[in-house]
Design a protein around this motif. Structure first.
Motif, PDB file in Angstrom:
ATOM      1  N   LEU A   1      38.396  33.236  53.557  1.00 31.52           N
ATOM      2  CA  LEU A   1      38.237  34.194  52.456  1.00 31.52           C
ATOM      3  C   LEU A   1      39.224  33.899  51.337  1.00 31.52           C
ATOM      4  O   LEU A   1      38.862  33.866  50.156  1.00 31.52           O
ATOM      5  N   ASP A   2      40.456  33.666  51.706  1.00 35.97           N
ATOM      6  CA  ASP A   2      41.508  33.391  50.738  1.00 35.97           C
ATOM      7  C   ASP A   2      41.232  32.104  49.962  1.00 35.97           C
ATOM      8  O   ASP A   2      41.331  32.068  48.727  1.00 35.97           O
ATOM      9  N   ALA A   3      40.854  31.050  50.687  1.00 32.48           N
ATOM     10  CA  ALA A   3      40.588  29.763  50.041  1.00 32.48           C
ATOM     11  C   ALA A   3      39.356  29.843  49.142  1.00 32.48           C
ATOM     12  O   ALA A   3      39.335  29.287  48.031  1.00 32.48           O
ATOM     13  N   GLY A   4      38.309  30.526  49.610  1.00 32.85           N
ATOM     14  CA  GLY A   4      37.104  30.674  48.803  1.00 32.85           C
ATOM     15  C   GLY A   4      37.364  31.448  47.523  1.00 32.85           C
ATOM     16  O   GLY A   4      36.858  31.104  46.451  1.00 32.85           O
ATOM     17  N   ALA A   5      38.178  32.490  47.625  1.00 38.46           N
ATOM     18  CA  ALA A   5      38.505  33.299  46.450  1.00 38.46           C
ATOM     19  C   ALA A   5      39.274  32.487  45.419  1.00 38.46           C
ATOM     20  O   ALA A   5      39.080  32.653  44.199  1.00 38.46           O
TER      21      ALA A   5
ATOM     22  N   GLY B   1      38.714  35.768  31.945  1.00 23.68           N
ATOM     23  CA  GLY B   1      40.146  35.986  32.085  1.00 23.68           C
ATOM     24  C   GLY B   1      40.481  37.453  32.224  1.00 23.68           C
ATOM     25  O   GLY B   1      39.598  38.289  32.480  1.00 23.68           O
ATOM     26  N   PRO B   2      41.735  37.820  32.052  1.00 22.25           N
ATOM     27  CA  PRO B   2      42.183  39.199  32.243  1.00 22.25           C
ATOM     28  C   PRO B   2      41.371  40.199  31.414  1.00 22.25           C
ATOM     29  O   PRO B   2      41.154  40.006  30.217  1.00 22.25           O
ATOM     30  N   GLY B   3      40.907  41.245  32.105  1.00 19.95           N
ATOM     31  CA  GLY B   3      40.162  42.311  31.456  1.00 19.95           C
ATOM     32  C   GLY B   3      38.673  42.085  31.346  1.00 19.95           C
ATOM     33  O   GLY B   3      37.919  43.023  31.065  1.00 19.95           O
ATOM     34  N   ASP B   4      38.200  40.850  31.549  1.00 20.65           N
ATOM     35  CA  ASP B   4      36.765  40.595  31.493  1.00 20.65           C
ATOM     36  C   ASP B   4      36.075  41.210  32.708  1.00 20.65           C
ATOM     37  O   ASP B   4      36.638  41.273  33.804  1.00 20.65           O
ATOM     38  N   ARG B   5      34.832  41.656  32.501  1.00 17.17           N
ATOM     39  CA  ARG B   5      34.043  42.227  33.585  1.00 17.17           C
ATOM     40  C   ARG B   5      33.035  41.214  34.103  1.00 17.17           C
ATOM     41  O   ARG B   5      32.371  40.518  33.314  1.00 17.17           O
ATOM     42  N   VAL B   6      32.945  41.123  35.432  1.00 15.83           N
ATOM     43  CA  VAL B   6      31.867  40.387  36.078  1.00 15.83           C
ATOM     44  C   VAL B   6      31.115  41.395  36.938  1.00 15.83           C
ATOM     45  O   VAL B   6      31.668  42.423  37.336  1.00 15.83           O
ATOM     46  N   ALA B   7      29.840  41.135  37.205  1.00 16.51           N
ATOM     47  CA  ALA B   7      29.020  42.108  37.915  1.00 16.51           C
ATOM     48  C   ALA B   7      28.364  41.482  39.131  1.00 16.51           C
ATOM     49  O   ALA B   7      28.185  40.261  39.208  1.00 16.51           O
TER      50      ALA B   7
ATOM     51  N   ALA C   1      33.963  37.049  45.929  1.00 17.42           N
ATOM     52  CA  ALA C   1      33.868  36.959  44.471  1.00 17.42           C
ATOM     53  C   ALA C   1      34.744  38.016  43.806  1.00 17.42           C
ATOM     54  O   ALA C   1      35.383  37.758  42.771  1.00 17.42           O
ATOM     55  N   PHE C   2      34.794  39.203  44.372  1.00 17.62           N
ATOM     56  CA  PHE C   2      35.640  40.298  43.907  1.00 17.62           C
ATOM     57  C   PHE C   2      37.102  39.855  43.911  1.00 17.62           C
ATOM     58  O   PHE C   2      37.825  39.962  42.899  1.00 17.62           O
ATOM     59  N   LEU C   3      37.546  39.298  45.037  1.00 18.85           N
ATOM     60  CA  LEU C   3      38.921  38.846  45.185  1.00 18.85           C
ATOM     61  C   LEU C   3      39.233  37.710  44.207  1.00 18.85           C
ATOM     62  O   LEU C   3      40.293  37.694  43.566  1.00 18.85           O
ATOM     63  N   GLY C   4      38.289  36.779  44.074  1.00 18.30           N
ATOM     64  CA  GLY C   4      38.505  35.665  43.148  1.00 18.30           C
ATOM     65  C   GLY C   4      38.613  36.131  41.706  1.00 18.30           C
ATOM     66  O   GLY C   4      39.477  35.675  40.949  1.00 18.30           O
ATOM     67  N   ALA C   5      37.749  37.053  41.301  1.00 19.91           N
ATOM     68  CA  ALA C   5      37.806  37.584  39.944  1.00 19.91           C
ATOM     69  C   ALA C   5      39.132  38.299  39.695  1.00 19.91           C
ATOM     70  O   ALA C   5      39.780  38.099  38.653  1.00 19.91           O
ATOM     71  N   ASN C   6      39.552  39.104  40.663  1.00 24.91           N
ATOM     72  CA  ASN C   6      40.800  39.848  40.516  1.00 24.91           C
ATOM     73  C   ASN C   6      42.006  38.932  40.398  1.00 24.91           C
ATOM     74  O   ASN C   6      42.983  39.263  39.721  1.00 24.91           O
ATOM     75  N   ARG C   7      41.962  37.781  41.027  1.00 28.14           N
ATOM     76  CA  ARG C   7      43.128  36.894  41.014  1.00 28.14           C
ATOM     77  C   ARG C   7      43.407  36.312  39.632  1.00 28.14           C
ATOM     78  O   ARG C   7      44.527  35.849  39.378  1.00 28.14           O
ATOM     79  N   ILE C   8      42.423  36.332  38.755  1.00 23.33           N
ATOM     80  CA  ILE C   8      42.684  35.889  37.381  1.00 23.33           C
ATOM     81  C   ILE C   8      42.628  37.073  36.403  1.00 23.33           C
ATOM     82  O   ILE C   8      42.515  36.889  35.193  1.00 23.33           O
ATOM     83  N   GLY C   9      42.682  38.293  36.954  1.00 25.35           N
ATOM     84  CA  GLY C   9      42.742  39.483  36.112  1.00 25.35           C
ATOM     85  C   GLY C   9      41.412  40.045  35.692  1.00 25.35           C
ATOM     86  O   GLY C   9      41.367  41.017  34.921  1.00 25.35           O
TER      87      GLY C   9
ATOM     88  N   ARG D   1      49.691  36.676  37.408  1.00 24.43           N
ATOM     89  CA  ARG D   1      50.304  37.706  38.229  1.00 24.43           C
ATOM     90  C   ARG D   1      49.583  39.031  38.011  1.00 24.43           C
ATOM     91  O   ARG D   1      49.575  39.572  36.910  1.00 24.43           O
ATOM     92  N   VAL D   2      48.952  39.535  39.075  1.00 19.48           N
ATOM     93  CA  VAL D   2      48.234  40.806  39.002  1.00 19.48           C
ATOM     94  C   VAL D   2      49.198  41.935  39.317  1.00 19.48           C
ATOM     95  O   VAL D   2      49.955  41.871  40.294  1.00 19.48           O
ATOM     96  N   ALA D   3      49.179  42.987  38.497  1.00 15.60           N
ATOM     97  CA  ALA D   3      50.071  44.127  38.681  1.00 15.60           C
ATOM     98  C   ALA D   3      49.289  45.357  39.122  1.00 15.60           C
ATOM     99  O   ALA D   3      48.071  45.446  38.927  1.00 15.60           O
ATOM    100  N   ALA D   4      50.006  46.317  39.697  1.00 10.90           N
ATOM    101  CA  ALA D   4      49.373  47.525  40.226  1.00 10.90           C
ATOM    102  C   ALA D   4      48.603  48.281  39.155  1.00 10.90           C
ATOM    103  O   ALA D   4      47.562  48.887  39.427  1.00 10.90           O
ATOM    104  N   GLN D   5      49.085  48.254  37.918  1.00  7.55           N
ATOM    105  CA  GLN D   5      48.429  49.031  36.854  1.00  7.55           C
ATOM    106  C   GLN D   5      47.227  48.329  36.252  1.00  7.55           C
ATOM    107  O   GLN D   5      46.525  48.904  35.409  1.00  7.55           O
TER     108      GLN D   5
END
Length: 530
Positions: A41-45, A58-64, A76-84, A162-166
């Protein structure tokens, strides 16, 4: 299988990374005979993150994501989040114009499509000019880019971010029972604080504690917080989710019996379907530890039957999309087959959650007084996407979120739900809450399902009407229903009329679509109150 480890982190992305490092061989998701470990899962993301970045995401963009439940949605959720970037799962039960509205409203540039939805998406592409790329996840009906091939063609080392809590992580759309659906924006901090007490410093209840070897059945849709929340919860806990594409009681019973399922979340309607299945009496539920349930009220008689048949611990959960799921829970020890006053409640707030009951002016009301439920915690959404007016109407400057639910707190801090504030019926100057009437009617052994609505009445302003579904082979009259109600509740709360219907209209989360039931009676009226 390796040992799972309790972890403290700022985002669930960090937690998954650490699980992959210390217990990478543990299965994170199982689906249709395929197991995905935390390491996989980690490697795929990471490869997904690289692939999305190559598309300019990039950061703030939406994927569906438009499709039924699939473990690659979480990758895909995890991968998207890793770049914001932010994931938006779309309700696949919506009509094509509604899907187009959601994709347009969230400004999705990339859409992952699951099996069976390629034609719908193709039909609305002209209405979604912002969509630049469609990627099929195990979708043989889609002739374009294949997810696995696309993912595996990119670097395992994504761009550093770097993804932050906020930061925004997830955008879920409300059911849209009134007006257009709104996108609730949920942050990484909200996701982590809402998942099994994972936020640092929170005290977990016994049923929340992750146990190595736990297997959760993920049966609710991932376009709902119950589905996505379940998957995030097991990812944080370091345990396994067995994923069903959609709820199927036959498959659910097979998996419970044959795959050591220990936990499952169901809405009451799904629980009722399970208990009515012809095989339910043959299934061994001895390895099932907890059934958690929520999203709509549950009648006492249904709860009694579930306790008798399944014999496990039951946890009632109260929350909403805007609170990233559960904020209040009724613990297993408060569930007793003989019934109790507390079983009419939804329990007590989880650690870190504040609850108060307020009047129309936002002032706290006395204990035992019905008002609107408000909540404040890290679990609250950041707000509604591109809808400042709706956000301000829901979340005050002090952080208190109005739930739109009517209820009261007792002296011990237990929360009791009466109904949605908007569903309250005013008859002859008295307030009537449909949930209370519905519980009374449901206690009749011939009643399978029931919804109560207010209809115009020249004398009383509004009158109480019951829409009743009878059990197969049963027959009742209107007078019998009303007479039974009078044995359960005050006369002014009893139905003045009864419609017998074959089934109640419900949305995918199990909530009754009262708007559809009310519509014929309010046609031609300038207002929906009388």
């Amino acid at each position: 299988m390796g040992e799972t480890t309790a972890l403290a982190a700022e985002t669930y992305c960090d937690v998954v990374r650490e699980h992959a490092r210390v217990s990478g061989d543990v299965t994170a998701f199982s689906f249709a005979g395929e197991d995905i470990s935390f390491a996989e899962l980690d490697a795929g993301a990471d490869r997904v993150a690289s692939a999305l970045a190559a598309l300019g995401i990039g950061p703030g963009d939406r994927v569906a994501f438009l499709g039924k439940n699939h473990p690659l949605y979480f990758e895909a959720f995890l991968g998207a989040n890793r770049i914001g970037a932010v994931m938006t799962p779309v309700n696949w039960r919506l009509a094509a114009p509604e899907v187009a509205y959601v994709l347009g409203n969230c400004c999705a540039r990339v859409v992952f499509v699951g099996e069976g939805f390629a034609d719908m998406l193709a039909g609305i592409r002209g209405d979604c000019p912002l969509v630049e790329q469609v990627i099929g996840i195990d979708a043989p009906d889609y002739a374009g880019t294949d997810y696995r091939t696309w993912r595996d063609g990119f670097s395992p080392s994504p761009p550093a971010h770097r993804v932050a809590a906020q930061d925004d992580a997830l955008q879920l759309y409300t059911s849209g029972t009134t007006g257009k659906p709104k996108g609730a924006v949920i942050t990484h901090g909200s996701l982590l604080s809402s998942r099994d007490g994972a936020a640092a410093g929170e005290e977990m209840r016994v049923w929340q504690q992750p146990i190595p070897g736990d297997v959760t059945l993920l049966a609710m849709p991932c376009f709902h917080i119950s589905g996505t929340g379940t998957g995030i919860g097991t990812m944080v806990a370091g345990t396994c989710s067995i994923v069903l594409p959609e709820y199927d009681p036959t498959k659910a019973l097979d998996l419970i019996e044959n795959f050591n399922i220990s936990k499952i979340f169901l809405v009451p309607a799904a629980l009722q379907i399970l208990l009515n299945h012809p095989r339910v009496g043959e299934v061994d539920f001895s390895r099932l530890k907890y059934v958690t349930y929520g999203a709509s009220p549950i009648p006492l008689e249904l709860m009694r039957e579930a306790i008798r048949v399944m014999g496990c611990g039951f946890v009632q959960m109260y929350g909403m999309t805007e609170t990233t799921g559960t904020i209040v829970a009724l613990d297993p020890e408060d569930h007793v087959a003989e019934g109790s006053v507390r079983m009419r409640s939804v329990g007590k707030p989880l650690a870190g959650v504040e609850i108060k009951v307020i009047d129309e002016g936002g002032n706290a009301v006395p204990t035992g007084t019905v008002g609107e439920i408000a909540t404040r915690s890290d679990k609250n959404m950041r707000g509604y996407w591109n809808n400042d007016a709706a956000t301000r109407a829901t979340i005050g400057p002090d952080g208190w979120l109005r739930t739109g639910d009517a209820g009261y707190l007792d002296a011990d801090g237990y929360l009791y739900i009466h109904d949605r504030v908007k569903n309250m019926i005013i008859s002859g100057g008295e307030n009537v809450y449909p949930a209370e009437v519905e519980n009374a009617l449901y206690s009749h052994p011939k009643v399978a399902d029931v919804a109560v609505i207010g209809v115009p009445d020249d004398k009383w302003g509004e009158a109480v009407k019951a829409c009743v579904v009878l059990k197969p082979g049963e027959a009742m009259t209107e007078d019998e229903i009303i007479a039974h109600a009078r044995t359960q509740i005050a006369g002014y709360k009893c139905p003045k009329s009864v419609d017998f219907i074959p089934a109640l209209p419900r949305n995918p989360s199990g909530k009754i679509l009262r708007r559809e039931l009310r519509a014929p009676y309010w046609a031609g009226k300038d207002r929906a109150v009388n």
